[in-house]
Design an enzyme around this catalytic site. Structure first.
Site, short mmCIF file in Angstrom:
data_model
loop_
_atom_site.label_atom_id
_atom_site.label_comp_id
_atom_site.label_asym_id
_atom_site.label_seq_id
_atom_site.Cartn_x
_atom_site.Cartn_y
_atom_site.Cartn_z
N GLU A 55 0.83 -1.21 0.00
CA GLU A 55 0.00 0.00 0.00
C GLU A 55 0.87 1.26 0.00
O GLU A 55 0.55 2.25 -0.67
CB GLU A 55 -0.92 0.00 1.23
CG GLU A 55 -1.89 -1.17 1.28
CD GLU A 55 -1.36 -2.34 2.08
OE1 GLU A 55 -2.16 -3.01 2.75
OE2 GLU A 55 -0.13 -2.60 2.03
N GLY A 292 15.76 -38.06 1.49
CA GLY A 292 15.54 -39.15 0.55
C GLY A 292 14.26 -39.93 0.81
O GLY A 292 13.29 -39.41 1.38
N THR A 295 12.94 -40.20 4.49
CA THR A 295 12.41 -38.92 4.98
C THR A 295 11.07 -38.60 4.34
O THR A 295 10.11 -38.23 5.01
CB THR A 295 13.43 -37.80 4.69
OG1 THR A 295 14.65 -38.09 5.37
CG2 THR A 295 12.90 -36.45 5.16
#
Length: 346
Positions: A55, A292, A295
């Site tokens: 703004e 990987g 995970t």
């Protein structure tokens, strides 16, 4: 002259807001447009955390400030009403005598959450709400997830072969085995630049010694999060040797001396709930989970994800490390030369 709709100008706000993706965390993406007699006379967006809000930038672009009293302000997120790193935008709107404000969505941050709109209305300003609300909330989905669910927005990504493997069983070097093509790789680096953090498990560090930066794209490097319960990250690992911000999340703090911008944090208990709590306290709005397999599977099994982006190549490995089991409706499909990208939204 054909009158343009509120939606027309709000779409412009969203385009402006998206320009800053990856640069405003923990703040949201906000664009603002000022319209007088069906013509844009000023516009701006929040470009970087700590810098002026949308703004402010839009108002500053208006050369004749006398026109503001005859203008409508469009903004995709409710103007802030509290003092943070910058003064409240709601106060500035009142100060310049803008008579109408069109808003897409309410700010979910408890410090705002309707107070900005209330301040405008109490000043006699006409407020129109919910213009392109769905689109605006999708753009700021990281911000909304963080404040409403008190956790980061989670995007999972992996690449797999046509026969469903993410890596060979044996590699000749400790560098990544590339399944995706160069276009897909560049896209991943673009995505990294858009997120607050990137996360992998320690086995990825041991196997691949990845850099986990945005070298293929001109963008900001994300904070690197490494899940390493037993302090297995090698001393020679790139993530420890360079200067990029990295946090190793472990069960027990290591005595190893860490270089600049490196940190070790204990998760107790060592699970994804503790990770979410840690990220929320640190104002980490998003996590880009790159692997990987183990995970990724943890996140999938815990249903702790918001998006999944999966590349599939035309290559076949016959045998190797299987890709995570994942079952969800496909939302989008994109071709990147000989790769297919499937995107899923939870």
């Amino acid at each position: 002259m054909r009158l343009k709709t509120h939606a027309f100008f709000m779409k412009r706000c969203l385009v402006l807001a998206e320009k800053a993706i990856g640069n405003t965390y923990p703040n949201p993406l906000v664009g603002a447009v000022i319209v007088c007699k069906n013509k844009i006379i000023g516009e701006g967006w929040h470009q970087k955390v700590g810098e002026p809000h949308a703004e402010v930038n839009a108002i500053n672009q208006v050369s004749d400030k006398n026109l503001l009293t005859k203008s409508t302000l469009y903004v995709n997120l409710e103007p802030c009403s509290h003092f943070g790193k910058t003064p409240p935008c709601a106060d500035l709107i009142v100060e310049y005598g803008i008579k109408k404000v069109v808003i897409a969505s309410i700010d979910p941050n408890p410090q705002v959450a309707g107070r900005g709109i209330l301040k405008l209305k109490e000043a006699g300003i006409e407020v129109i709400e919910a213009v392109l609300k769905k689109e605006a909330e999708f753009l700021n989905r990281r911000f909304y997830t963080f404040h409403k669910q008190k956790r980061p927005y989670i995007i999972m990504k992996w690449a797999q072969t046509e026969d469903g493997f993410i890596a060979p069983l044996i590699k000749k070097t400790n560098r990544p085995f590339w399944i995706s093509n160069i276009l897909s790789k560049q896209k991943v680096h673009q995505w990294r630049s858009q997120e607050a953090s990137i996360l992998v498990g320690v086995q990825t560090i041991v196997n691949d010694n990845p850099i986990l930066n945005t070298r293929e794209w001109p963008g900001k490097n994300p904070l690197r999060l490494i899940l390493d319960p037993f302090n297995r990250v090698p001393d020679f690992a790139t993530i420890l040797q360079d200067k990029l911000a990295t946090i190793i999340l472990t069960k027990k703090k290591s005595e190893r001396l860490l270089n600049e911008n490196k940190e070790c944090h204990i998760l107790n208990p060592f699970n994804l709930d503790s990770l979410m709590e840690f990220c929320y306290k640190r104002n980490i709005l998003s996590i880009f989970v790159e692997g990987g397999q183990k995970t990724l599977t943890h996140f999938i099994e815990e249903q702790l994800w918001d998006e999944a982006r999966i590349f599939t190549s035309q290559e076949k490995l016959i045998k190797g490390i299987k890709s995570p089991y994942f079952d969800a409706p496909i939302s989008e499909v994109e071709k990147l030369s000989n790769n297919s990208l499937h995107t899923y939204f939870k």
